[in-house]
Design a protein around this motif. Sequence first.
Motif, PDB file in Angstrom:
ATOM      1  N   GLU A 293     -13.546   6.449   0.100  1.00 56.43           N
ATOM      2  CA  GLU A 293     -12.442   7.385  -0.171  1.00 56.43           C
ATOM      3  C   GLU A 293     -11.408   7.456   0.951  1.00 56.43           C
ATOM      4  O   GLU A 293     -10.949   8.533   1.314  1.00 56.43           O
ATOM      5  N   LYS A 294     -11.038   6.297   1.494  1.00 55.74           N
ATOM      6  CA  LYS A 294     -10.013   6.237   2.541  1.00 55.74           C
ATOM      7  C   LYS A 294      -8.899   5.285   2.092  1.00 55.74           C
ATOM      8  O   LYS A 294      -8.727   4.199   2.650  1.00 55.74           O
ATOM      9  N   PRO A 295      -8.115   5.694   1.073  1.00 62.69           N
ATOM     10  CA  PRO A 295      -7.120   4.778   0.517  1.00 62.69           C
ATOM     11  C   PRO A 295      -6.010   4.379   1.487  1.00 62.69           C
ATOM     12  O   PRO A 295      -5.497   3.261   1.401  1.00 62.69           O
ATOM     13  N   GLY A 296      -5.633   5.252   2.394  1.00 62.94           N
ATOM     14  CA  GLY A 296      -4.588   4.897   3.351  1.00 62.94           C
ATOM     15  C   GLY A 296      -5.021   3.755   4.264  1.00 62.94           C
ATOM     16  O   GLY A 296      -4.287   2.785   4.464  1.00 62.94           O
ATOM     17  N   LYS A 297      -6.233   3.864   4.783  1.00 56.71           N
ATOM     18  CA  LYS A 297      -6.765   2.796   5.637  1.00 56.71           C
ATOM     19  C   LYS A 297      -7.018   1.542   4.812  1.00 56.71           C
ATOM     20  O   LYS A 297      -6.804   0.423   5.283  1.00 56.71           O
ATOM     21  N   ALA A 298      -7.482   1.717   3.577  1.00 57.98           N
ATOM     22  CA  ALA A 298      -7.711   0.572   2.694  1.00 57.98           C
ATOM     23  C   ALA A 298      -6.399  -0.165   2.433  1.00 57.98           C
ATOM     24  O   ALA A 298      -6.359  -1.394   2.429  1.00 57.98           O
ATOM     25  N   TYR A 299      -5.336   0.586   2.234  1.00 54.97           N
ATOM     26  CA  TYR A 299      -4.024  -0.010   1.980  1.00 54.97           C
ATOM     27  C   TYR A 299      -3.575  -0.845   3.178  1.00 54.97           C
ATOM     28  O   TYR A 299      -3.165  -2.002   3.018  1.00 54.97           O
ATOM     29  N   ASP A 300      -3.676  -0.276   4.373  1.00 55.34           N
ATOM     30  CA  ASP A 300      -3.242  -0.995   5.579  1.00 55.34           C
ATOM     31  C   ASP A 300      -4.047  -2.277   5.787  1.00 55.34           C
ATOM     32  O   ASP A 300      -3.487  -3.334   6.089  1.00 55.34           O
ATOM     33  N   THR A 301      -5.360  -2.189   5.627  1.00 50.28           N
ATOM     34  CA  THR A 301      -6.192  -3.362   5.869  1.00 50.28           C
ATOM     35  C   THR A 301      -6.045  -4.401   4.754  1.00 50.28           C
ATOM     36  O   THR A 301      -6.046  -5.603   5.021  1.00 50.28           O
ATOM     37  N   ALA A 302      -5.888  -3.954   3.516  1.00 53.90           N
ATOM     38  CA  ALA A 302      -5.682  -4.895   2.411  1.00 53.90           C
ATOM     39  C   ALA A 302      -4.342  -5.619   2.559  1.00 53.90           C
ATOM     40  O   ALA A 302      -4.242  -6.807   2.245  1.00 53.90           O
ATOM     41  N   GLN A 303      -3.333  -4.914   3.043  1.00 51.76           N
ATOM     42  CA  GLN A 303      -2.039  -5.569   3.287  1.00 51.76           C
ATOM     43  C   GLN A 303      -2.191  -6.699   4.298  1.00 51.76           C
ATOM     44  O   GLN A 303      -1.614  -7.770   4.120  1.00 51.76           O
ATOM     45  N   LYS A 304      -2.960  -6.449   5.360  1.00 50.06           N
ATOM     46  CA  LYS A 304      -3.192  -7.493   6.366  1.00 50.06           C
ATOM     47  C   LYS A 304      -3.919  -8.672   5.746  1.00 50.06           C
ATOM     48  O   LYS A 304      -3.577  -9.826   6.008  1.00 50.06           O
ATOM     49  N   ALA A 305      -4.927  -8.395   4.916  1.00 50.67           N
ATOM     50  CA  ALA A 305      -5.684  -9.470   4.269  1.00 50.67           C
ATOM     51  C   ALA A 305      -4.775 -10.319   3.381  1.00 50.67           C
ATOM     52  O   ALA A 305      -4.839 -11.550   3.421  1.00 50.67           O
ATOM     53  N   VAL A 306      -3.928  -9.668   2.596  1.00 51.96           N
ATOM     54  CA  VAL A 306      -3.021 -10.390   1.705  1.00 51.96           C
ATOM     55  C   VAL A 306      -1.996 -11.188   2.507  1.00 51.96           C
ATOM     56  O   VAL A 306      -1.678 -12.328   2.156  1.00 51.96           O
ATOM     57  N   LYS A 307      -1.514 -10.615   3.586  1.00 53.68           N
ATOM     58  CA  LYS A 307      -0.550 -11.332   4.428  1.00 53.68           C
ATOM     59  C   LYS A 307      -1.189 -12.596   5.023  1.00 53.68           C
ATOM     60  O   LYS A 307      -0.557 -13.645   5.077  1.00 53.68           O
ATOM     61  N   LEU A 308      -2.443 -12.489   5.450  1.00 55.63           N
ATOM     62  CA  LEU A 308      -3.133 -13.633   6.031  1.00 55.63           C
ATOM     63  C   LEU A 308      -3.524 -14.683   4.992  1.00 55.63           C
ATOM     64  O   LEU A 308      -3.549 -15.872   5.280  1.00 55.63           O
ATOM     65  N   ASN A 309      -3.852 -14.227   3.778  1.00 57.12           N
ATOM     66  CA  ASN A 309      -4.265 -15.154   2.718  1.00 57.12           C
ATOM     67  C   ASN A 309      -3.747 -14.662   1.371  1.00 57.12           C
ATOM     68  O   ASN A 309      -4.476 -14.007   0.625  1.00 57.12           O
ATOM     69  N   PRO A 310      -2.493 -14.995   1.047  1.00 59.06           N
ATOM     70  CA  PRO A 310      -1.885 -14.510  -0.194  1.00 59.06           C
ATOM     71  C   PRO A 310      -2.585 -14.998  -1.463  1.00 59.06           C
ATOM     72  O   PRO A 310      -2.401 -14.428  -2.528  1.00 59.06           O
ATOM     73  N   GLN A 311      -3.395 -16.042  -1.368  1.00 59.25           N
ATOM     74  CA  GLN A 311      -4.083 -16.595  -2.541  1.00 59.25           C
ATOM     75  C   GLN A 311      -5.479 -16.015  -2.755  1.00 59.25           C
ATOM     76  O   GLN A 311      -6.207 -16.471  -3.629  1.00 59.25           O
ATOM     77  N   ASP A 312      -5.867 -15.014  -1.966  1.00 60.19           N
ATOM     78  CA  ASP A 312      -7.186 -14.397  -2.106  1.00 60.19           C
ATOM     79  C   ASP A 312      -7.102 -13.294  -3.156  1.00 60.19           C
ATOM     80  O   ASP A 312      -6.516 -12.238  -2.907  1.00 60.19           O
ATOM     81  N   PRO A 313      -7.695 -13.533  -4.340  1.00 56.80           N
ATOM     82  CA  PRO A 313      -7.565 -12.516  -5.389  1.00 56.80           C
ATOM     83  C   PRO A 313      -8.262 -11.199  -5.039  1.00 56.80           C
ATOM     84  O   PRO A 313      -7.798 -10.140  -5.442  1.00 56.80           O
ATOM     85  N   GLN A 314      -9.361 -11.253  -4.292  1.00 57.22           N
ATOM     86  CA  GLN A 314     -10.053 -10.009  -3.945  1.00 57.22           C
ATOM     87  C   GLN A 314      -9.200  -9.154  -3.016  1.00 57.22           C
ATOM     88  O   GLN A 314      -9.172  -7.934  -3.144  1.00 57.22           O
ATOM     89  N   ALA A 315      -8.489  -9.786  -2.104  1.00 54.72           N
ATOM     90  CA  ALA A 315      -7.589  -9.034  -1.225  1.00 54.72           C
ATOM     91  C   ALA A 315      -6.523  -8.322  -2.060  1.00 54.72           C
ATOM     92  O   ALA A 315      -6.189  -7.162  -1.812  1.00 54.72           O
ATOM     93  N   ARG A 316      -6.011  -9.016  -3.077  1.00 53.72           N
ATOM     94  CA  ARG A 316      -4.995  -8.413  -3.950  1.00 53.72           C
ATOM     95  C   ARG A 316      -5.583  -7.310  -4.825  1.00 53.72           C
ATOM     96  O   ARG A 316      -4.924  -6.305  -5.078  1.00 53.72           O
ATOM     97  N   VAL A 317      -6.824  -7.487  -5.277  1.00 55.30           N
ATOM     98  CA  VAL A 317      -7.490  -6.426  -6.036  1.00 55.30           C
ATOM     99  C   VAL A 317      -7.621  -5.190  -5.151  1.00 55.30           C
ATOM    100  O   VAL A 317      -7.310  -4.070  -5.560  1.00 55.30           O
ATOM    101  N   ASN A 318      -8.071  -5.394  -3.907  1.00 51.85           N
ATOM    102  CA  ASN A 318      -8.222  -4.269  -2.987  1.00 51.85           C
ATOM    103  C   ASN A 318      -6.889  -3.579  -2.726  1.00 51.85           C
ATOM    104  O   ASN A 318      -6.824  -2.349  -2.694  1.00 51.85           O
TER     105      ASN A 318
END
Length: 139
Positions: free
Chosen positions: A54-79
């Motif tokens: 239940e920490k969506p703000g932190k999840a958003y920040d970390t998921a953005q980093k994951a997507v930036k590092l690997n835009p083709q990772d579908p799980q990062a985009r799901v997160n």
Amino acid sequence: MTQTVETLFDEGLERYKAGEDPELLIPVFKEVCDRAPKTSSAWTCLSWLYLLTEKPGKAYDTAQKAVKLNPQDPQARVNLSLAMLEAGKKGVREHIELTQQIIMVAAELREEVEHNIQDGLVRKPGWKSLERVKAWLFD
């Protein structure tokens, strides 16, 4: 003796798979991210743990980093989509559409995303945002 980043990551994953409380695993994956900041899979795992706790703000920040590092990772985009839904942010459709395109051409990634969604619904029953994302991707 200090553990290697790979060992720390692998042990964190094994502990997660064994059913350990996500709250207890957050420091493990934070350390991996601190020590290997360009490892998108670590950022993806950390964002998932934040979503489960239940920490969506932190999840958003970390998921953005994951997507930036690997835009083709579908799980990062799901997160990222989940974090956006949980935080009431706009722009979810773009990430869902890209995820659909990726999992359409990569069966193993599709299976991984399906498995992770099922895991999320078991660990967090009644997770409305995840149910929505599942419906968008697979119904």
